[in-house]
Each structure stands twice: as C-alpha cells, then as structure tokens.
Design an enzyme around this catalytic site. Structure first.
Site: not given
Length: 477
Positions: A313, A324, A338
C-alpha cells in the site's frame, strides 16, 4: 410462511430496510444508485425472521444485522470491512499510532513471542525487558499455539490494568515472571541511524498520524550527526502501509516539488485524483509543512529503497514514485501488491464502513494492484538464499482480490506449493527449524549490506531466483 412468521419477517424487513436506506441515502449524495431490490430484501427479511423464530438459542437482533452487514462487505474484497464498536476502536488505534499496552515491538520465534525491541520510555522498557526476551505466558494463557495477533490482543487492555508475563531470557538461561501496568503507548514508526561515516539507514515501519513528523525529526538527527551524507537507505520492508498523505509526504521529501507521486481512479468523482509532491497534497488542514525544515541536500542524496513481500500500500506508493522518477534504486523482493484505496465512512458514533473506492497508479501509470513494485535489483533474504519468502502471502494470493488483467491462479498456487515443499524438504534434512532472520538494521542484515554496497559502488550479490509479476498499464474506468 405462517402468519406469525410473516409478521416477524415484515417487521425485520422494516428494520433492515431502514438501516440500508440510511446507508443508501448517504451513498446517493455521492453517486446515483439503483433502488433496493425488493425480492432480495424480502428474502433477507425472511431469513432474519426464521433465525429469530426457530434458531436453537435466542439471537441478539443487533448482532444479526451487524453480521449481515459484515458478510455483505466481506464478500467484496479482502480489504473492505464493516467496523463495529470494538473493531472501529482498534482501527483508530492503528492509524493514530497510539494504543494501551506494555510497549514492545514483537515477532515470533519457536512458537513464542519474541521481544524485538522495548519501546523507549514504555512500561516494558522501565521494567527491564530486553531485545531477544521470549514471552511464554500471558497471564494464565500459554503463548505457544497463539497467533501473533491473539498474543497482541491479550497484552493490550485498559489503562492502569495489570498483565503478568512469563519471560525466558536466553542469554541468562532463566525464566521469571513480571507484572506490568498497561498505559498509553506511542508507536515509534520511524527508526534510523548512521551505519558508517557518510551512510545512513532510515526505517519506516508503518504510515500513521505521527509518522512524517517522526521522519523529519529522525532525519534532522542523522544530518546533525553526519552533515555530509553520501548515501541513504530508506527501508520499507514489512511496512504494511497506512495513511495516503504520509506516503505522499515521504515521497515529496525526496522529489522535486510539483511532480506526481501517485494517482487514483475509481467509480466516484472524488476517487479520480492526482497527488503531487506539494504541501497542499499532504499537509494537514491548517497545519505546518513538516518537511520545510529538512536540508535541501535531501533532494539529491543518492538513495536505495529496500522492499520485500511485506511492503504494501503506502510503502508501495513511495517505492513506485521514487522508482518512476529515477530518484532511487529499489532493491529487495517484489512487493505485496495492495494497490487499492480504502475510504472510511462513519455510519454512527461507534461504527463505520471501510470500503474500497479506487486503485493506485504510479507516476508512469503502472497499476500496483495484485502486481506490486518489481525492484531494480532483486535480493535474497540472506547470503544463503531466501528463508521465508516462499511462505509469504501476497495480494494476488488472497481470496476475492481485485484482478489486474488476466491471472493464472492455478499456476501461481502450484508454484507456491512447490516452493513450500522444497523449503520444508531442505529443513527436514537439517533436522532443525529455519533460523529467524537478523534484525533489520543490524550488521547481519544481508539486504541492507547489499544496499550499502550499491551506494558505495561496490559489488552487489543479487538474487539468483527472481520471480516477477509484471505490472500493468493504467486503464480508464
């Protein structure tokens, strides 16, 4: 249906429909829903009436309705949940970073509760409990056979109440009882230290109300000790997540202002959002920016983010954002996966509904759900290989999880069973259970050693058996 039962059923229908209509009116403020299905509501009322009239023992009506709501929600996905009075209290404790107990971080070893670390200043700390102590009994209950959650619940309670623990201290080869008075504990979700000149380790174990303030304070301590930091390891292993704003703030501490950290997409308008590295997206209403006092060098210090199968999460959001934007090298094992957003809607003073409302996407548009973050460098748990990785569950292994494209559940289950059988066979030959993994942050912490090697430009021992589940691109819902 007899006349008496029919009356009971329609009375029940009125009660159940009233409760559900209240919920629907709240939901209608956010979206357009179809009317309640009358045939199914009549069926629900009939079952309610039958249970009330014919079950072997009398059943509390409120419990029946709460159980019906709980069953409705639990059938959606593994993370949606109805909170009754008790579970809502536990949930709020979990996100606040406060609870009433003895004040220890724990794990399991040989079926007993192992004290990983007493929380500084807590009743357990003042009582002299030490890292490595084993708890064999809690009051009159033997610990062996309990799950870690069951043990935790037995040690928690009301303020100023007593709990008796039986301690086995291996270093002294002795067992002794100790009685501790419970009090409110503030969880330390951030730890860190300078590992060697120029290099530091910072661990976030959960994202709670106080995490970002604790994070900023710990970083200030590290920079005071080591003003010219050459490299930082951000350790998110076994971090189950928590508050979204904490993940956005932690990412913003290392990223240029204004870049995207994470986006969400779901059915309702408020679930379609983009969160950026900007105080407006993580600062509490009316509060100060907890990151404003951090040194500017933090934006450029070389970084490694450590993750494993237990990183979920919010910790996956941080790892995905830094990966990224090429701000950090992510090392370790593929994360839990998750990638769904849960929103808590309070239904009454002491009850609430936690419901999945959206999915998370990294800045590059990758869905985290049931895929997780694939590290740039895969690492094993120890120099000898993985010990427990094959036994750990991921999101994709949970029943009713939200799918993320085509999945081969049968193949995945077969691979898990083969890995488990191989692990059990290996340890059967040794005639001894696997040794517990070294404590995170210790000199024996193999992944941490590899992370430091990466930062120093030294050789890294990468995993030789890396299995990946590919992430998928963002789709419009």
């Amino acid at each position: 249906m007899s006349s008496k039962l029919k009356v009971a059923g329609w009375v029940a229908l009125g009660a159940v429909a009233g409760a559900l209509t209240t919920m629907q009116l709240q939901a209608n403020a956010r979206s357009s829903l179809s009317p309640l299905p009358l045939d199914e509501m009549q069926q629900l009322a009939a079952v309610f009436g039958l249970v009330k009239a014919e079950y072997v023992e009398q059943v509390d009506e409120k419990k029946l309705i709460n159980d019906a709501i709980g069953g409705m929600v639990s059938g959606l996905d593994p993370h949606s949940q109805f909170f009754d009075k008790k579970t809502f209290k536990e949930f709020r404790e979990g996100t606040s970073g406060k609870f009433v107990g003895v004040g220890i971080e724990i794990g399991m070893e040989d079926g007993l509760v192992k004290i990983v670390s007493p929380i500084e200043g807590s009743p357990a700390f003042r009582a002299g409990l030490k890292s490595g102590d084993l708890i064999s009994r809690i009051d009159d209950t033997a610990v062996r056979g309990l799950s870690i959650d069951q043990a935790v619940k037995k040690m928690r309670g009301d303020p100023a109440t007593k709990v008796s623990l039986t301690i086995y201290r291996k270093a002294e080869n002795r067992t002794f009882p100790i009685t501790i008075v419970r009090e409110e504990i503030k969880i330390q979700s951030v730890r860190g230290k300078v590992m060697e000149p120029g290099y530091a380790w910072l661990r976030v174990s959960q994202f709670q109300d106080r995490t970002i303030e604790d994070f900023a304070r710990k970083l200030e301590e590290i920079y005071k000790q080591e003003p010219h930091l050459k490299g930082l390891v951000l350790d998110l292993r076994n971090d189950p997540g928590g508050l979204l704003e904490g993940a956005v703030a932690l990412s913003a501490a290392f990223l240029p202002k204004g870049v995207e950290v994470v986006s969400t997409n779901g059915q309702i308008a408020e679930s379609k959002a983009s969160y950026k590295a900007d105080p407006d997206d993580y600062r509490r209403r009316g509060g100060d920016d907890p990151l404003k006092r951090l040194p500017a060098a933090l934006k450029t210090v070389p970084m490694v983010v450590l993750v494993n199968e237990g990183s979920a999460s919010a910790s996956e959001i941080v790892a995905g954002a830094l990966q990224d934007h090429k701000r950090a090298t992510v090392m370790g094992a593929q994360t839990f996966g998750k990638g769904s957003v849960q929103t808590v809607r309070q239904l009454g003073p002491e009850t609430a509904l936690k419901i999945t409302t959206a999915r998370y996407y990294t800045p590059a548009g990758r869905s985290i759900q049931a895929k997780g973050i694939v590290p740039d460098v895969m690492l094993d748990e120890t120099a000898e290989g993985n010990v427990f990785a094959a036994l750990r569950m991921r999101e994709a292994d949970l029943e009713k999880h939200l799918n993320n494209g085509p999945e081969d559940n049968e193949a995945r289950q077969k691979a898990r069973e083969e890995a488990r059988a191989k692990l059990e066979a290996e340890y059967a030959k040794r005639a001894e259970p696997p040794k517990p993994l070294p404590e995170f942050g210790s000199a024996e912490d193999f992944p941490l050693v590899q992370a430091l090697n990466k930062l120093k430009g030294q050789p890294v021992v990468a995993s030789k058996a890396a299995l990946e589940r590919k992430a998928e691109a963002k789709t419009t819902e």
